[in-house]
Design a protein around this motif. Structure first.
Motif, PDB file in Angstrom:
ATOM      1  N   ALA A 224       2.099  66.794  -7.726  1.00 37.64           N
ATOM      2  CA  ALA A 224       2.114  66.485  -6.293  1.00 37.64           C
ATOM      3  C   ALA A 224       3.469  66.834  -5.694  1.00 37.64           C
ATOM      4  CB  ALA A 224       1.800  65.008  -6.072  1.00 37.64           C
ATOM      5  N   LEU A 227       4.600  70.181  -3.949  1.00 36.23           N
ATOM      6  CA  LEU A 227       4.391  70.432  -2.524  1.00 36.23           C
ATOM      7  C   LEU A 227       5.522  69.860  -1.670  1.00 36.23           C
ATOM      8  CD1 LEU A 227       0.603  69.652  -2.130  1.00 36.23           C
ATOM      9  CD2 LEU A 227       1.705  71.848  -1.898  1.00 36.23           C
ATOM     10  N   ASN A 230       7.215  65.018   1.254  1.00 34.58           N
ATOM     11  CA  ASN A 230       6.375  64.553   2.363  1.00 34.58           C
ATOM     12  C   ASN A 230       4.892  64.705   2.053  1.00 34.58           C
ATOM     13  OD1 ASN A 230       8.274  63.581   4.166  1.00 34.58           O
ATOM     14  ND2 ASN A 230       8.721  65.638   4.931  1.00 34.58           N
ATOM     15  N   TYR A 231       4.528  65.872   1.538  1.00 33.15           N
ATOM     16  CA  TYR A 231       3.122  66.071   1.169  1.00 33.15           C
ATOM     17  C   TYR A 231       2.716  65.107   0.055  1.00 33.15           C
ATOM     18  CZ  TYR A 231       2.018  70.216   3.935  1.00 33.15           C
ATOM     19  OH  TYR A 231       1.742  71.065   4.959  1.00 33.15           O
ATOM     20  N   ARG A 233       3.853  62.212  -0.576  1.00 34.87           N
ATOM     21  CA  ARG A 233       3.669  60.883   0.009  1.00 34.87           C
ATOM     22  C   ARG A 233       2.332  60.817   0.748  1.00 34.87           C
ATOM     23  NH1 ARG A 233       8.507  60.711   2.602  1.00 34.87           N
ATOM     24  NH2 ARG A 233       9.606  60.115   0.704  1.00 34.87           N
ATOM     25  N   SER A 234       2.007  61.882   1.454  1.00 37.98           N
ATOM     26  CA  SER A 234       0.769  61.876   2.245  1.00 37.98           C
ATOM     27  C   SER A 234      -0.465  61.867   1.353  1.00 37.98           C
ATOM     28  CB  SER A 234       0.729  63.095   3.172  1.00 37.98           C
ATOM     29  OG  SER A 234       0.251  64.226   2.472  1.00 37.98           O
ATOM     30  N   MET A 235      -0.300  62.211   0.084  1.00 33.95           N
ATOM     31  CA  MET A 235      -1.456  62.192  -0.820  1.00 33.95           C
ATOM     32  C   MET A 235      -1.529  60.891  -1.612  1.00 33.95           C
ATOM     33  SD  MET A 235      -1.812  66.119  -2.104  1.00 33.95           S
ATOM     34  CE  MET A 235      -0.285  66.202  -2.998  1.00 33.95           C
ATOM     35  N   LEU A 237       1.202  59.271  -3.140  1.00 35.62           N
ATOM     36  CA  LEU A 237       2.205  59.046  -4.179  1.00 35.62           C
ATOM     37  C   LEU A 237       3.342  58.197  -3.624  1.00 35.62           C
ATOM     38  CD1 LEU A 237       3.275  59.815  -7.043  1.00 35.62           C
ATOM     39  CD2 LEU A 237       4.546  61.632  -5.929  1.00 35.62           C
TER      40      LEU A 237
END
Lengths: 343, 340
Positions: A224, A227, A230-231, A233-235, A237
């Motif tokens: 993860a 990416l 920020n990405y 976190r958005s998924m 994590l």
């Protein structure tokens, strides 16, 4: 499918390297005798069994564990910091270990240049303990700061600064030391897979296996993090927590290896790059097993070369790993148009 | 019979204030908005009005200063990161320095909140990845390395990744920023069709005012100082909100044509043009660009377009006559005349 084949190839390579490192050295032990010795039987020359059991087998096992640990740790650091030049020691782990060892070697009254032999097992263990404490202290500082720092880049710079500061203390200690002490310290910085005894092996093995277990648990978060934070976190994590876990994990691997083998250069930097090129992916699910195998193989081969088979001489291990590692990294960086995409 | 609006909001904000904690700085406040299923909403506003801050707050990437955000009826603050990730996915402006990853693998990362501890893809996950690649028009890119894609292709892959997360709400921060015009239209049309076809709510911020007017089901206007206004694009034009949000010294919004025009330079005179068709249209275009007022009435300056091979422009001003072989020279000569 081709990734499976590469992984299988790497595993076979590891087996071959392991066999070679048991068979080759200052004396060459034929394969038949080697298998006999490993099976618990006798060899045509009795001394061979002793050589294999007391020297080559622990040394080969140490090389496998250390190579694996450094390579996995390097892979984790490169992804965590999104930096192709990150290695297990970017946070100053080895500088901390060096300081610990320097304090023991350079200040405690050591007798002549044969410090380890002179102090016996106690001296042996005290080096490991000193290196562990040093590495742990630096890592503790990094961890404390990492809880307050937003970006991984800041952490990277702080780690580098810790390294420099710790290195300065070592310089001061060297400045006031006597030549024999300096020599035994330098000897430690050359690195060696040959200093782990059977009595130490369980501790070393346990530390590395703990690290590897954690590493496999960190595979998904690391993917993860490819990416960016920020990405990730958005998924879903928890980036801060994942960062701490990966740091703890990579530092257990790097710290334990440095404590037992000294600071081994370049393996942790070069092996992940080599595996990415071979497998043509940055997916940690594919990289982790490959890095494990190739790291162990390269460590065995480096050690083999360092011992100049057939001759009574030996080279410093660090010189060999650097001579192998540097061309790999140079080739890799030149091959990519954009070095920032190289991890 | 009274028509009841269908209310099934994916996202609601209540008295939301967004900004920064340390030092505390409120960028925008008293934001009350909702996003419905299947709705394609564009967030517009001048630079510095707080579009990105609002987007980040709605996506749960920074905490609100006041008020709250509710996702699918639950307060964002009460949801776990994974729960949020299953309802909401994002496309950010962050650079993807990703190394060696195929487009398909990148899209598969979108399954993160749905997969097990090591991220193994089940059949269902594989299906979702395939669907996302197709829906974003990126199926043909699946085996390409992400680092080698063009900006437009990469944007499609990132949209596919967000879709693979199977959210109810998709939030995109300036997805068209680095794209050329055809690509921008393509991405906007793609997103609008996705919203309508899948019933997902899609919110994006953009600077592309004209395109937003054409594509969006609803606009959210965030002016520099003032409350967020929402409505159909046409509503916002008719009530003057659109014009107000983007007024500046250099340009103004023409509510009659729905386009921005550069403000006329002061002191430039009226000019009349005689001619037909395309040549006349673009001649007037050029004159307005240069700051002249084009008029049909008699004026001191008159331009006659003479069709022929080659076409020429005949300028008559205060008795003086000049022939120009191109619009460029026409404007240049008018500039000279004007300075007299």
């Amino acid at each position: 499918m081709s990734r499976r084949i590469v992984a299988l190839g790497l595993f076979l390579l590891l087996l071959i390297a392991f066999g070679l490192s048991l068979s080759l050295g200052s004396v060459r032990i034929p394969l038949g005798d080697l298998l006999g010795i490993l099976a618990g039987g006798d060899a045509s020359v009795p001394a061979w069994a002793i050589i294999v059991h007391t020297i080559r087998l622990p040394k080969a096992l140490t090389a496998v564990l250390a190579g694996t640990a450094l390579s996995v740790s390097g892979l984790q650091m490169q992804t965590l910091f999104r930096n192709p030049l990150a290695d297990p020691f970017v946070l100053g782990i080895n500088a901390g270990a060096s300081l610990g060892v320097a304090i023991v070697v350079l200040t405690v009254g050591s007798v002549g240049g044969v410090l380890i032999a002179g102090l016996g097992l106690l001296g042996d263990l005290s080096l490991v303990a000193a290196a562990s404490l040093g590495a742990g202290a630096v890592f503790g500082c990094v961890l404390l700061i990492s809880a307050r720092v937003q970006s991984a880049m800041t952490l990277l710079i702080l780690g580098l600064m810790f390294g420099y500061a710790t290195g300065a203390f070592v310089s001061i200690l060297i400045y006031f030391a006597i030549p024999e002490q300096i020599q035994s310290y330098i000897l430690w910085t050359f690195g060696s897979f040959g200093s782990v005894t059977w009595r130490q092996m369980p501790v070393f093995t346990a530390a590395i296996f703990l690290g590897l277990l954690l590493a496999f648990l960190c595979v998904k978060p690391l993917n993860a993090l490819l990416l960016g934070e920020n990405y990730a976190r958005s998924m879903g994590l928890n980036v801060k927590r994942a960062r701490v876990w990966v740091l703890v994990n990579a530092s257990i691997l790097a710290g334990a290896t440095t404590a037992f083998c000294g600071p081994i250069a370049f393996l942790g930097l070069a092996v992940p790059h080599l595996c990415r090129s071979l497998l043509h992916t940055s997916d940690h699910r594919a990289l982790m097993p490959a890095v494990t195998c190739l790291g162990a193989t390269l460590a065995l081969l480096a050690d083999l070369i360092a011992h100049l088979p057939g001759s009574p001489y030996a080279l410093p291990l660090n010189a060999v790993t650097s001579l192998i590692g540097a061309p790999i990294v140079i080739g890799f960086i030149l091959h990519r148009k954009n070095a920032s995409q190289a991890f | 019979m009274e028509i009841q609006p269908v209310k099934d909001p994916v996202l609601i904000t209540q008295n939301l204030a967004v900004g920064y904690l340390r030092p505390r700085r409120v960028v925008a406040c008293k934001i009350n908005m909702s996003l419905e299923r299947g709705e394609f909403v564009c967030l517009l506003g001048p630079n510095g009005a707080g579009k990105s801050t609002l987007i980040r707050t709605l996506a749960g990437m920074q905490p609100p200063l006041n008020g709250r955000v509710c996702l699918m009826g639950k307060a964002l603050a009460d949801l776990s990161a994974t729960e949020v990730a299953r309802m909401l996915s994002v496309v950010l402006t962050d650079r993807i320095g990703i190394g060696i990853v195929s487009a398909r693998d990148l899209v598969a990362l979108g399954r993160y909140p749905h997969t097990n501890w090591i991220g193994r893809l089940t059949d269902e996950d594989e299906q979702a990845v395939l669907w996302a690649l197709r829906a974003a028009g990126a199926a043909h890119l699946a085996h390409r390395n992400v680092a080698e894609l063009s900006d437009g292709e990469r944007q499609k892959v990132l949209i596919a990744r967000a879709l693979a997360q199977q959210p109810d709400l998709l939030i995109l921060d300036e997805p068209t920023a680095f794209l050329d015009l055809p690509r921008r239209v393509e991405i906007m049309a793609l997103l609008r069709n996705l919203a309508h076809a899948t019933g997902k709510a899609i919110l994006l911020s953009t600077h592309d005012l004209a395109l937003a007017l054409r594509c969006a089901d609803r606009l959210c206007l965030l002016p520099m100082d003032g409350a967020l206004q929402t409505g159909a694009p046409e509503d916002l034009i008719l009530n003057g909100a659109y014009e107000g949000a983007f007024q500046s010294e250099g340009a103004r919004f023409d509510a009659d044509t729905g386009a921005f025009v550069l403000n006329a330079h002061l002191g430039r005179s009226a000019i009349s043009v005689s001619g037909q068709g395309r040549a006349a249209y673009w001649t007037k275009h050029a004159l307005e660009r240069a700051g002249f007022r084009v008029t049909d009435a008699e004026s001191a300056c008159h331009i006659e377009i003479r069709e022929g091979e080659p076409r020429s422009w005949r300028v008559e001003r205060d008795g003086a006559i000049r022939e120009c072989p191109s619009i460029y020279e026409l404007i240049a000569s008018l500039g000279g005349l004007n300075r007299d």
